[in-house]
Write a protein that holds these residues in place. Structure first.
Motif, PDB file in Angstrom:
ATOM      1  N   ASP A   3       0.881  -1.165   0.000  1.00  0.00           N
ATOM      2  CA  ASP A   3       0.000   0.000   0.000  1.00  0.00           C
ATOM      3  C   ASP A   3       0.919   1.215   0.000  1.00  0.00           C
ATOM      4  OD1 ASP A   3      -2.048   1.803   0.285  1.00  0.00           O
ATOM      5  OD2 ASP A   3      -2.891   0.895   2.093  1.00  0.00           O
ATOM      6  N   ALA A   4       0.693   2.109  -0.974  1.00  0.00           N
ATOM      7  CA  ALA A   4       1.579   3.266  -1.119  1.00  0.00           C
ATOM      8  C   ALA A   4       0.761   4.504  -1.440  1.00  0.00           C
ATOM      9  CB  ALA A   4       2.603   3.018  -2.237  1.00  0.00           C
ATOM     10  N   GLY A   5       1.303   5.649  -1.065  1.00  0.00           N
ATOM     11  CA  GLY A   5       0.634   6.901  -1.388  1.00  0.00           C
ATOM     12  C   GLY A   5       1.646   8.019  -1.458  1.00  0.00           C
ATOM     13  N   LEU A   6       1.261   9.109  -2.120  1.00  0.00           N
ATOM     14  CA  LEU A   6       2.189  10.233  -2.232  1.00  0.00           C
ATOM     15  C   LEU A   6       1.421  11.541  -2.387  1.00  0.00           C
ATOM     16  CD1 LEU A   6       2.227  11.134  -5.467  1.00  0.00           C
ATOM     17  CD2 LEU A   6       3.616   9.083  -5.669  1.00  0.00           C
ATOM     18  N   ILE A   7       2.177  12.621  -2.200  1.00  0.00           N
ATOM     19  CA  ILE A   7       1.613  13.968  -2.368  1.00  0.00           C
ATOM     20  C   ILE A   7       2.365  14.656  -3.501  1.00  0.00           C
ATOM     21  CG2 ILE A   7       1.000  16.137  -1.223  1.00  0.00           C
ATOM     22  CD1 ILE A   7       1.653  14.735   1.464  1.00  0.00           C
ATOM     23  N   LEU A  36     -12.079   9.391  -5.031  1.00  0.00           N
ATOM     24  CA  LEU A  36     -12.308   8.362  -4.016  1.00  0.00           C
ATOM     25  C   LEU A  36     -11.208   7.308  -4.060  1.00  0.00           C
ATOM     26  CD1 LEU A  36     -16.097   7.662  -4.850  1.00  0.00           C
ATOM     27  CD2 LEU A  36     -15.204   9.321  -3.182  1.00  0.00           C
ATOM     28  N   ALA A  37     -10.832   6.801  -2.884  1.00  0.00           N
ATOM     29  CA  ALA A  37      -9.933   5.648  -2.801  1.00  0.00           C
ATOM     30  C   ALA A  37     -10.789   4.438  -2.429  1.00  0.00           C
ATOM     31  CB  ALA A  37      -8.845   5.884  -1.765  1.00  0.00           C
ATOM     32  N   GLU A  89      -6.380  -1.488  -4.252  1.00  0.00           N
ATOM     33  CA  GLU A  89      -6.890  -0.118  -4.112  1.00  0.00           C
ATOM     34  C   GLU A  89      -6.425   0.765  -5.262  1.00  0.00           C
ATOM     35  OE1 GLU A  89      -5.103   2.042  -0.818  1.00  0.00           O
ATOM     36  OE2 GLU A  89      -6.723   3.506  -0.786  1.00  0.00           O
ATOM     37  N   ASN A  90      -7.325   1.627  -5.711  1.00  0.00           N
ATOM     38  CA  ASN A  90      -6.938   2.724  -6.599  1.00  0.00           C
ATOM     39  C   ASN A  90      -7.664   3.995  -6.204  1.00  0.00           C
ATOM     40  OD1 ASN A  90      -5.146   1.646  -8.789  1.00  0.00           O
ATOM     41  ND2 ASN A  90      -6.885   0.254  -9.060  1.00  0.00           N
ATOM     42  N   THR A  91      -7.074   5.112  -6.543  1.00  0.00           N
ATOM     43  CA  THR A  91      -7.729   6.414  -6.453  1.00  0.00           C
ATOM     44  C   THR A  91      -8.471   6.633  -7.771  1.00  0.00           C
ATOM     45  OG1 THR A  91      -5.982   7.256  -5.009  1.00  0.00           O
ATOM     46  CG2 THR A  91      -7.330   8.893  -6.183  1.00  0.00           C
ATOM     47  N   ILE A  92      -9.758   6.965  -7.674  1.00  0.00           N
ATOM     48  CA  ILE A  92     -10.563   7.141  -8.891  1.00  0.00           C
ATOM     49  C   ILE A  92     -11.234   8.518  -8.901  1.00  0.00           C
ATOM     50  CG2 ILE A  92     -11.044   4.651  -8.988  1.00  0.00           C
ATOM     51  CD1 ILE A  92     -14.007   5.442  -8.237  1.00  0.00           C
ATOM     52  N   ASP A 110      -3.379   7.343  -3.529  1.00  0.00           N
ATOM     53  CA  ASP A 110      -3.329   6.194  -2.618  1.00  0.00           C
ATOM     54  C   ASP A 110      -3.706   4.959  -3.436  1.00  0.00           C
ATOM     55  OD1 ASP A 110      -3.464   4.498  -0.385  1.00  0.00           O
ATOM     56  OD2 ASP A 110      -5.196   5.508   0.520  1.00  0.00           O
ATOM     57  N   ALA A 111      -2.876   3.910  -3.371  1.00  0.00           N
ATOM     58  CA  ALA A 111      -3.182   2.689  -4.134  1.00  0.00           C
ATOM     59  C   ALA A 111      -2.495   1.495  -3.489  1.00  0.00           C
ATOM     60  CB  ALA A 111      -2.726   2.829  -5.590  1.00  0.00           C
ATOM     61  N   ALA A 112      -3.084   0.322  -3.664  1.00  0.00           N
ATOM     62  CA  ALA A 112      -2.507  -0.908  -3.115  1.00  0.00           C
ATOM     63  C   ALA A 112      -2.628  -2.045  -4.124  1.00  0.00           C
ATOM     64  CB  ALA A 112      -3.218  -1.294  -1.819  1.00  0.00           C
ATOM     65  N   ARG A 113      -1.642  -2.926  -4.080  1.00  0.00           N
ATOM     66  CA  ARG A 113      -1.622  -4.126  -4.929  1.00  0.00           C
ATOM     67  C   ARG A 113      -1.223  -5.305  -4.051  1.00  0.00           C
ATOM     68  NH1 ARG A 113      -3.403  -0.713  -7.826  1.00  0.00           N
ATOM     69  NH2 ARG A 113      -2.301   0.499  -9.393  1.00  0.00           N
ATOM     70  N   THR A 114      -1.697  -6.497  -4.391  1.00  0.00           N
ATOM     71  CA  THR A 114      -1.216  -7.707  -3.715  1.00  0.00           C
ATOM     72  C   THR A 114      -0.523  -8.602  -4.733  1.00  0.00           C
ATOM     73  OG1 THR A 114      -2.978  -7.575  -2.074  1.00  0.00           O
ATOM     74  CG2 THR A 114      -1.860  -9.696  -2.300  1.00  0.00           C
TER      75      THR A 114
END
Ligand code: MF3
Ligand code: CO
Length: 251
Positions: free
Chosen positions: A96-100, A200-201, A234-237, A107-111
């Protein structure tokens, strides 16, 4: 509760933030192999984020000590990277990673599977990812927030997996966590009316066993209560008047 509607200018910044995060994830995914420590994954992630001139938004968030959450096997989310935690063949690992970027969060996550993994583990990963896509088909102007939640639940439930209830998705923008909260399970209320310009995340967290989780004494790591595997996607949409735009995947 108030859900922010982003202006065209803000949407462009969110797009750029998301595009950079998508690149970071692609690079991190390539680094996953047996023998790498979760600490090395975090170090690489932070380096990649900073190489784009961005800031890791998880670092020091409520005291979180790293830039990437690295959660292995029965760890659901918020696994703290450690030099002594070495990934091995057959593990599954959620990043899970995110940045500004210029004030705008992504914000997004992968498995991922580490080396060869069991069919059961692969199915959990695939179903979790697909549940995100089922959910966001409902993410368009005129639908309600709950349509996303119910679509995720309806897709996952026939697999007899446990949908994590203690953690949810969220709005995102000038803060990592904005209104509304986005549960991954069916509820009685309809939730907010979705409007174009909401970002939205959406982040299903799915357990191979029961939905119950424990919070470890390190103050962060969330694990399945029954020790079963867990996956996160997860993805930001961006909500529009048509198909949603997925900001954290490269076309
Ligand atoms: N990505 C997580 C979320 O979606 C946030 C992690 S915050 C951290 O809400 F501090 F744990 F990194
Ligand atoms: Co999130």
């Amino acid at each position: 509760m108030s859900v922010s509607i982003k202006s065209e200018r803000e949407i462009e910044l969110m797009r750029q933030s998301g595009r950079i995060l998508a690149r970071v994830h692609d690079e991190l995914g390539k680094a996953i192999r047996p023998g790498i420590s979760t600490w090395e994954v975090d170090a690489l992630g932070e380096e990649l984020i900073r190489s784009y001139g961005c800031v890791p938004n998880f670092l020091h968030y409520n005291g979180y000590p790293a830039s990437i959450c690295v959660s292995v096997n029965d760890e659901v989310v918020h696994g703290i990277p450690k030099k002594t935690r070495i990934l091995k063949e057959g593990d599954i690992v959620s990043l899970d990673a995110g940045l500004i970027y210029k004030g705008y969060h992504s914000d997004a996550a992968r498995t991922y599977g580490v080396g060869r993994i069991s069919q059961e583990a692969q199915q959990l990963i695939d179903v979790t990812k697909q549940s995100f896509f089922e959910g966001i088909r409902m993410a368009r102007q005129g639908m309600h927030l709950h349509d996303i939640s119910a679509a995720i639940d309806n897709y996952v439930t026939p697999f007899h997996y446990g949908i994590v209830r203690d953690l949810v998705g969220h709005g995102i923008g000038t803060s990592l966590h904005e209104d509304p909260q986005i549960p991954n399970f069916t509820q009685k209320r309809k939730g907010v009316l979705l409007q174009a310009g909401m970002t939205l995340a959406v982040e299903p967290m799915i357990n191979a066993g029961g939905w119950e989780v424990n919070f470890l004494d390190d103050g962060w790591t969330v694990v399945t209560k029954d020790g079963s595997l867990s996956a996160h996607y997860e993805n930001t949409i961006l909500v529009t008047d048509g198909e949603p735009e997925i900001l954290t995947i490269l076309e």
